[in-house]
Scaffold this active site. Structure first.
Site, PDB file in Angstrom:
ATOM      1  N   SER A 142       0.861  -1.194   0.000  1.00 54.62           N
ATOM      2  CA  SER A 142       0.000   0.000   0.000  1.00 54.62           C
ATOM      3  C   SER A 142       0.890   1.235   0.000  1.00 54.62           C
ATOM      4  O   SER A 142       1.734   1.406   0.879  1.00 54.62           O
ATOM      5  CB  SER A 142      -0.885   0.014   1.245  1.00 54.62           C
ATOM      6  OG  SER A 142      -1.359   1.338   1.469  1.00 54.62           O
TER       7      SER A 142
ATOM      8  N   HIS B 124      -1.092  -1.781  -3.960  1.00 51.96           N
ATOM      9  CA  HIS B 124      -2.440  -1.539  -3.402  1.00 51.96           C
ATOM     10  C   HIS B 124      -2.648  -0.032  -3.329  1.00 51.96           C
ATOM     11  O   HIS B 124      -1.860   0.689  -2.715  1.00 51.96           O
ATOM     12  CB  HIS B 124      -2.495  -2.186  -2.016  1.00 51.96           C
ATOM     13  CG  HIS B 124      -3.773  -1.994  -1.270  1.00 51.96           C
ATOM     14  ND1 HIS B 124      -4.791  -2.931  -1.267  1.00 51.96           N
ATOM     15  CD2 HIS B 124      -4.205  -0.987  -0.480  1.00 51.96           C
ATOM     16  CE1 HIS B 124      -5.785  -2.503  -0.497  1.00 51.96           C
ATOM     17  NE2 HIS B 124      -5.458  -1.313  -0.007  1.00 51.96           N
TER      18      HIS B 124
ATOM     19  N   ASP C  42      -4.950   3.064  -2.276  1.00 50.93           N
ATOM     20  CA  ASP C  42      -6.024   3.481  -1.361  1.00 50.93           C
ATOM     21  C   ASP C  42      -6.603   4.812  -1.801  1.00 50.93           C
ATOM     22  O   ASP C  42      -5.998   5.864  -1.595  1.00 50.93           O
ATOM     23  CB  ASP C  42      -5.472   3.598   0.061  1.00 50.93           C
ATOM     24  CG  ASP C  42      -5.172   2.244   0.673  1.00 50.93           C
ATOM     25  OD1 ASP C  42      -6.062   1.378   0.649  1.00 50.93           O
ATOM     26  OD2 ASP C  42      -4.040   2.060   1.162  1.00 50.93           O
TER      27      ASP C  42
ATOM     28  N   MET D 276      -9.402   7.632  -1.351  1.00 52.00           N
ATOM     29  CA  MET D 276     -10.311   8.141  -0.302  1.00 52.00           C
ATOM     30  C   MET D 276     -10.894   9.477  -0.745  1.00 52.00           C
ATOM     31  O   MET D 276     -10.197  10.296  -1.350  1.00 52.00           O
ATOM     32  CB  MET D 276      -9.534   8.338   1.007  1.00 52.00           C
ATOM     33  CG  MET D 276      -8.811   7.083   1.480  1.00 52.00           C
ATOM     34  SD  MET D 276      -8.088   7.307   3.111  1.00 52.00           S
ATOM     35  CE  MET D 276      -7.059   5.827   3.212  1.00 52.00           C
TER      36      MET D 276
ATOM     37  N   HIS E 103      -8.315   0.049  -4.025  1.00 49.32           N
ATOM     38  CA  HIS E 103      -9.204  -0.084  -2.864  1.00 49.32           C
ATOM     39  C   HIS E 103      -9.916   1.250  -2.718  1.00 49.32           C
ATOM     40  O   HIS E 103      -9.327   2.226  -2.250  1.00 49.32           O
ATOM     41  CB  HIS E 103      -8.361  -0.434  -1.623  1.00 49.32           C
ATOM     42  CG  HIS E 103      -9.157  -0.481  -0.353  1.00 49.32           C
ATOM     43  ND1 HIS E 103      -8.562  -0.459   0.896  1.00 49.32           N
ATOM     44  CD2 HIS E 103     -10.499  -0.572  -0.126  1.00 49.32           C
ATOM     45  CE1 HIS E 103      -9.501  -0.511   1.825  1.00 49.32           C
ATOM     46  NE2 HIS E 103     -10.676  -0.577   1.243  1.00 49.32           N
TER      47      HIS E 103
ATOM     48  N   MET F  79     -12.235   3.723  -1.115  1.00 48.71           N
ATOM     49  CA  MET F  79     -12.963   4.101   0.107  1.00 48.71           C
ATOM     50  C   MET F  79     -13.685   5.408  -0.214  1.00 48.71           C
ATOM     51  O   MET F  79     -13.330   6.490   0.251  1.00 48.71           O
ATOM     52  CB  MET F  79     -11.972   4.241   1.270  1.00 48.71           C
ATOM     53  CG  MET F  79     -11.473   2.892   1.773  1.00 48.71           C
ATOM     54  SD  MET F  79      -9.907   2.981   2.657  1.00 48.71           S
ATOM     55  CE  MET F  79      -8.771   2.992   1.264  1.00 48.71           C
TER      56      MET F  79
ATOM     57  N   MET G 250     -11.096  -5.666   6.402  1.00 49.47           N
ATOM     58  CA  MET G 250     -10.379  -4.559   7.046  1.00 49.47           C
ATOM     59  C   MET G 250     -10.097  -4.915   8.502  1.00 49.47           C
ATOM     60  O   MET G 250     -11.010  -5.241   9.256  1.00 49.47           O
ATOM     61  CB  MET G 250     -11.219  -3.277   7.027  1.00 49.47           C
ATOM     62  CG  MET G 250     -11.461  -2.642   5.680  1.00 49.47           C
ATOM     63  SD  MET G 250      -9.996  -2.067   4.793  1.00 49.47           S
ATOM     64  CE  MET G 250      -9.186  -1.030   5.983  1.00 49.47           C
TER      65      MET G 250
ATOM     66  N   ASP H 182      -6.383  -6.152   5.146  1.00 49.64           N
ATOM     67  CA  ASP H 182      -5.857  -4.789   4.991  1.00 49.64           C
ATOM     68  C   ASP H 182      -5.920  -4.052   6.323  1.00 49.64           C
ATOM     69  O   ASP H 182      -6.993  -3.889   6.900  1.00 49.64           O
ATOM     70  CB  ASP H 182      -6.708  -4.054   3.940  1.00 49.64           C
ATOM     71  CG  ASP H 182      -6.115  -2.714   3.558  1.00 49.64           C
ATOM     72  OD1 ASP H 182      -4.993  -2.397   3.987  1.00 49.64           O
ATOM     73  OD2 ASP H 182      -6.793  -1.979   2.807  1.00 49.64           O
TER      74      ASP H 182
HETATM   75  C1  DX5 Z   1      -6.482   2.020   5.404  1.00 48.56           C
HETATM   76  C2  DX5 Z   1      -5.959   1.461   4.098  1.00 48.56           C
HETATM   77  C3  DX5 Z   1      -4.844   0.473   4.235  1.00 48.56           C
HETATM   78  C4  DX5 Z   1      -3.687   0.982   5.020  1.00 48.56           C
HETATM   79  C5  DX5 Z   1      -2.572   0.004   5.133  1.00 48.56           C
HETATM   80  O1  DX5 Z   1      -7.648   2.719   5.177  1.00 48.56           O
HETATM   81  O2  DX5 Z   1      -6.981   0.829   3.381  1.00 48.56           O
HETATM   82  O3  DX5 Z   1      -4.449   0.013   2.963  1.00 48.56           O
HETATM   83  O4  DX5 Z   1      -3.190   2.137   4.499  1.00 48.56           O
HETATM   84  O5  DX5 Z   1      -1.589   0.609   5.884  1.00 48.56           O
HETATM   85  P1  DX5 Z   1      -0.919  -0.114   7.119  1.00 48.56           P
HETATM   86  O6  DX5 Z   1      -0.291  -1.354   6.599  1.00 48.56           O
HETATM   87  O7  DX5 Z   1       0.057   0.886   7.628  1.00 48.56           O
HETATM   88  O8  DX5 Z   1      -2.011  -0.414   8.118  1.00 48.56           O
HETATM   89 ZN    ZN Z   2      -6.402  -0.355   1.596  1.00 51.29          ZN
END
Ligand code: DX5
Ligand code: ZN
Length: 239
Positions: free
Chosen positions: A17, A42, A44, A46, A75, A77, A147, A185
């Site tokens: 990620s 990965h 993320d 948001m 991913h 969100m 999660m 995750d």
């Molecule tokens: C959180 C994300 C994860 C996260 C992973 O909302 O979806 O992908 O960033 O980071 P670590 O491994 O630091 O928990």
């Molecule tokens: Zn994620």
């Protein structure tokens, strides 16, 4: 990525990620993760609504797609994944996973669209959401993303009880031999790799553990080997 209809990979995969990467040099950071042995990137996304944080969107993903050939797992969100599915597909995502907690009417059409594009479709559950929420979409799922932190930020503490309750159950709920995969995750690191592997998890997402490590390659290898050993032991005890 395993093609739909293919067999379940024998080894756990590590998805890096980039949330905690140096975003000013994102292309270089993705190359660094690949060189360290990460199997996937990965991403993320948001929107400041579904989660209280903002990151990047499909334009950024499109801009870095060409720096590597390893798969891109998105991913999302965001509140409206159905509105942006086409853009994330066009940006070159190999899989798109979004949250089952979003407004329901968009879920099935978005999963169908991802599948029609020949990519892998996934749904994620927040820590408090039961796996049973995924049941109406079972026929369209290539990925179940569990999660083990509240979505929104990297570097949070791993929720062990969520992992223990959902990872093995999620794996059993999916076709045990098929290509469908369980991803975990949040808080993936050396200290949590054993419980993750024991659940039969297929993909471990790791952000801060990799990008804050002194030696990323060593970290990838340690997480992978601990998780694989636990995964094999779990498979033997379940047989
Ligand atoms: C959180 C994300 C994860 C996260 C992973 O909302 O979806 O992908 O960033 O980071 P670590 O491994 O630091 O928990
Ligand atoms: Zn994620």
């Amino acid at each position: 990525m395993t093609p739909p209809g293919g067999r379940r990979p024998a080894e756990v995969r590590i998805a890096a990620s980039i949330l905690d990467a140096n975003l000013g040099a994102l292309g270089d950071e993705i190359r660094r993760a690949e060189a360290a042995g990460a199997d996937r990137i990965h991403l993320d996304v948001m929107d400041g609504h579904f989660v209280p944080n903002l990151t990047f969107g499909w334009k950024t993903i499109e801009a870095v797609r060409a720096v590597t050939r390893i798969p891109f797992d998105a991913h999302l969100m965001i509140d409206e994944p159905g509105r942006w599915t086409g853009e994330f597909l066009d940006a070159g995502c190999d899989s798109i996973t979004f949250h089952v907690e979003v407004a329901a009417p968009q879920i099935r059409p978005a999963l169908e669209r991802i599948r029609e594009a020949g990519r892998s479709a996934g749904l994620s559950v927040k820590p408090a959401t039961p796996l049973s929420a995924l049941a109406p979409y079972r026929d369209l799922l290539d990925i179940v993303l569990v999660m083990t932190v509240e979505p929104g930020f990297g570097g949070q503490a791993f929720m062990r009880e969520v992992a223990e309750a959902k990872l093995g159950a999620g794996r059993d709920w999916l076709d045990p031999e098929g290509a469908c995969e369980v991803q975990v995750d949040g808080g993936g690191r050396v200290e949590t790799a054993e419980v993750i592997g024991r659940g039969g998890t297929d993909v471990i997402v790791a952000g801060s553990a990799l990008f804050r490590a002194e030696d990323m390659a060593a970290e990838v290898e340690r997480i992978r080997s601990i998780a694989n050993a636990a995964r094999r032991a779990g498979a033997t005890s379940r047989a």
